[in-house]
Design an enzyme around this catalytic site. Sequence first.
Site, PDB file in Angstrom:
ATOM      1  N   ASP A   1       0.827  -1.207   0.000  1.00  0.00           N
ATOM      2  CA  ASP A   1       0.000   0.000   0.000  1.00  0.00           C
ATOM      3  C   ASP A   1       0.858   1.251   0.000  1.00  0.00           C
ATOM      4  O   ASP A   1       2.068   1.212   0.194  1.00  0.00           O
ATOM      5  CB  ASP A   1      -1.086  -0.032   1.080  1.00  0.00           C
ATOM      6  CG  ASP A   1      -0.549   0.100   2.488  1.00  0.00           C
ATOM      7  OD1 ASP A   1       0.624   0.504   2.646  1.00  0.00           O
ATOM      8  OD2 ASP A   1      -1.320  -0.190   3.428  1.00  0.00           O
ATOM      9  N   ILE A   2       0.202   2.344  -0.299  1.00  0.00           N
ATOM     10  CA  ILE A   2       0.899   3.614  -0.470  1.00  0.00           C
ATOM     11  C   ILE A   2       1.161   4.220   0.908  1.00  0.00           C
ATOM     12  O   ILE A   2       0.248   4.303   1.746  1.00  0.00           O
ATOM     13  CB  ILE A   2       0.055   4.578  -1.335  1.00  0.00           C
ATOM     14  CG1 ILE A   2      -0.186   3.938  -2.718  1.00  0.00           C
ATOM     15  CG2 ILE A   2       0.734   5.944  -1.461  1.00  0.00           C
ATOM     16  CD1 ILE A   2      -1.165   4.696  -3.585  1.00  0.00           C
TER      17      ILE A   2
ATOM     18  N   GLU B   1      -6.078   2.163  -0.855  1.00  0.00           N
ATOM     19  CA  GLU B   1      -4.751   2.355  -1.448  1.00  0.00           C
ATOM     20  C   GLU B   1      -3.938   1.064  -1.383  1.00  0.00           C
ATOM     21  O   GLU B   1      -2.731   1.074  -1.482  1.00  0.00           O
ATOM     22  CB  GLU B   1      -4.020   3.496  -0.757  1.00  0.00           C
ATOM     23  CG  GLU B   1      -3.519   3.210   0.657  1.00  0.00           C
ATOM     24  CD  GLU B   1      -4.541   3.494   1.755  1.00  0.00           C
ATOM     25  OE1 GLU B   1      -5.750   3.380   1.500  1.00  0.00           O
ATOM     26  OE2 GLU B   1      -4.119   3.823   2.880  1.00  0.00           O
TER      27      GLU B   1
END
Length: 319
Positions: free
Chosen positions: A189-190, A233
């Site tokens: 994930d970001i 995300e």
Amino acid sequence: MPPEVSPLEPTLLVVDDNDNNRSLLERQLRRLGYTNILMAQDGEEALQAIVRHGPDLVLLDIQMPRMDGYEVLAAMKERGWVVPTIAISALDEIGSIVRCIELGAEDYLTKPFEKVLLKARVQSCLEKKRLRDREVHYLQELEAANRRLLAMANQDGLTGIPNRRLFDTVLAAALAHNLTQPLSLIVFDIDYFKQFNDNYGHLQGDDCLRRVAAAAVESTRTQQDTVARYGGEEFAVVLPNTDREEAAIIAERIRRAIAELRIPHSGSQVADHVTISLGVTTDERTPPPKTAAEVVAQADRALYQAKGAGRNRAIRYDG
Ligand SMILES: [Mg+2]
């Protein structure tokens, strides 16, 4: 100058070995208002004309030397060609008509025939063909719409990559169909994405997700791997036939590709641009077989560790 052929005008093919019969039939058809009329004087020529011009209707003489009308019908049937055909026979006997119908002829005429009968039969055959064509067209449209709908149901609307639902299917299939080769899974994930959205707004956030998805797809193997948007995300990558070393290489390639997008991220505490954290796991397929949920849980655990270790890195699940 060749005559203009209107696509709406039906194309008729007249097949007869006798020159007089052929031109008589052509004249009659012209008088009925048909202008696109092709001629063939034997069975071979007829088959060639059908391939080349795709007529809407064939008027086929049965009695011809060499290849007769029965053989033409049989050849069309064998090749799976569906072209409405009116068989024309001088033999006013039930047997030849039955045989033509059995071979796929739509209708028949016996010589000599009345003009009104010719008119009625030709019109009726063309009308049936038109209805059939419309039905085929409608079915094709329906199939295309179904395919689009199915694709949409499996696709993430924002990024255009597979969604969670398709990810579940792909992972389950990969686990079920390959019991000997190692299978790897990456989830990533970001980093600090909430802060990214807070600072730059949701439109920029959406754009960031799209670019991250594209970079991840670019970093994986087209034929083999599946990059999916897992939610928010978070992304997941299914890597069939992939051992831990290969998985580590691909994870690092994804991490670097996304960092190299250099998307500014002032809210990040680990870099001045967008980065990701990755969890990687490899199932060596040793019994007992793992479920999709277990494999995902392992990758998630590794992702959690990657975050704890300072983000912007890949960590491998180690039992
Ligand atoms: Mg003949």
